[in-house]
Scaffold this motif. Structure first.
Motif, PDB file in Angstrom:
ATOM      1  N   ALA A  39       0.824  -1.207   0.000  1.00 39.50           N
ATOM      2  CA  ALA A  39       0.000   0.000   0.000  1.00 39.50           C
ATOM      3  C   ALA A  39       0.861   1.261   0.000  1.00 39.50           C
ATOM      4  O   ALA A  39       0.585   2.222   0.703  1.00 39.50           O
ATOM      5  N   ASN A  42      -1.528   4.169  -3.305  1.00 37.33           N
ATOM      6  CA  ASN A  42      -2.851   3.569  -3.329  1.00 37.33           C
ATOM      7  C   ASN A  42      -3.853   4.679  -3.591  1.00 37.33           C
ATOM      8  O   ASN A  42      -4.397   5.259  -2.668  1.00 37.33           O
ATOM      9  N   TYR A  69     -12.441   5.166  -3.524  1.00 43.40           N
ATOM     10  CA  TYR A  69     -11.379   5.056  -2.510  1.00 43.40           C
ATOM     11  C   TYR A  69     -11.482   3.725  -1.767  1.00 43.40           C
ATOM     12  O   TYR A  69     -10.478   3.045  -1.541  1.00 43.40           O
ATOM     13  N   SER A  73      -8.588   0.937  -1.854  1.00 45.76           N
ATOM     14  CA  SER A  73      -7.816   0.727  -0.624  1.00 45.76           C
ATOM     15  C   SER A  73      -7.961  -0.687  -0.080  1.00 45.76           C
ATOM     16  O   SER A  73      -7.283  -1.047   0.886  1.00 45.76           O
TER      17      SER A  73
END
Length: 97
Positions: A39, A42, A69, A73
């Motif tokens: 991550a 991202n 988002y 994520s």
């Protein structure tokens, strides 16, 4: 460059009768950076937010951004277009649009 999963969306068709359904496809909805399962980078492509608004025209941009988002994520669905599509559809349904 690593090609992110294809989002094959029946998103546009969630409330449409089966005879009138069209499939919508969006490729590379998320920018994952050099190592997709980390991550580090991202973020969501703005075109993905536009895509969500195209399939749900009454959805405010802020809501579409939030959904995009949430999809991008979720590291557990990296590389899995079926799960990515399920997650997107679930979030759109939960949003009420």
């Amino acid at each position: 460059m690593y090609k992110i999963v294809t989002v094959a969306a029946a998103v546009a068709c969630l409330a449409v009768p089966a005879a009138a359904q069209n499939s919508r496809v969006f490729e590379q909805p998320c920018n994952r950076g050099p190592v997709p399962h980390w991550a580090v980078i991202n973020e969501t492509h703005s075109d993905f937010i536009d895509f969500i608004q195209e399939v749900r025209p009454k959805m405010p941009r802020e809501q579409a951004s939030y959904i995009a988002y949430q999809v991008c994520s979720d590291m557990s669905i990296v590389g899995n277009s079926e799960e990515l599509t399920k997650r997107l559809n679930l979030l759109i349904r939960k949003s009420g649009y």
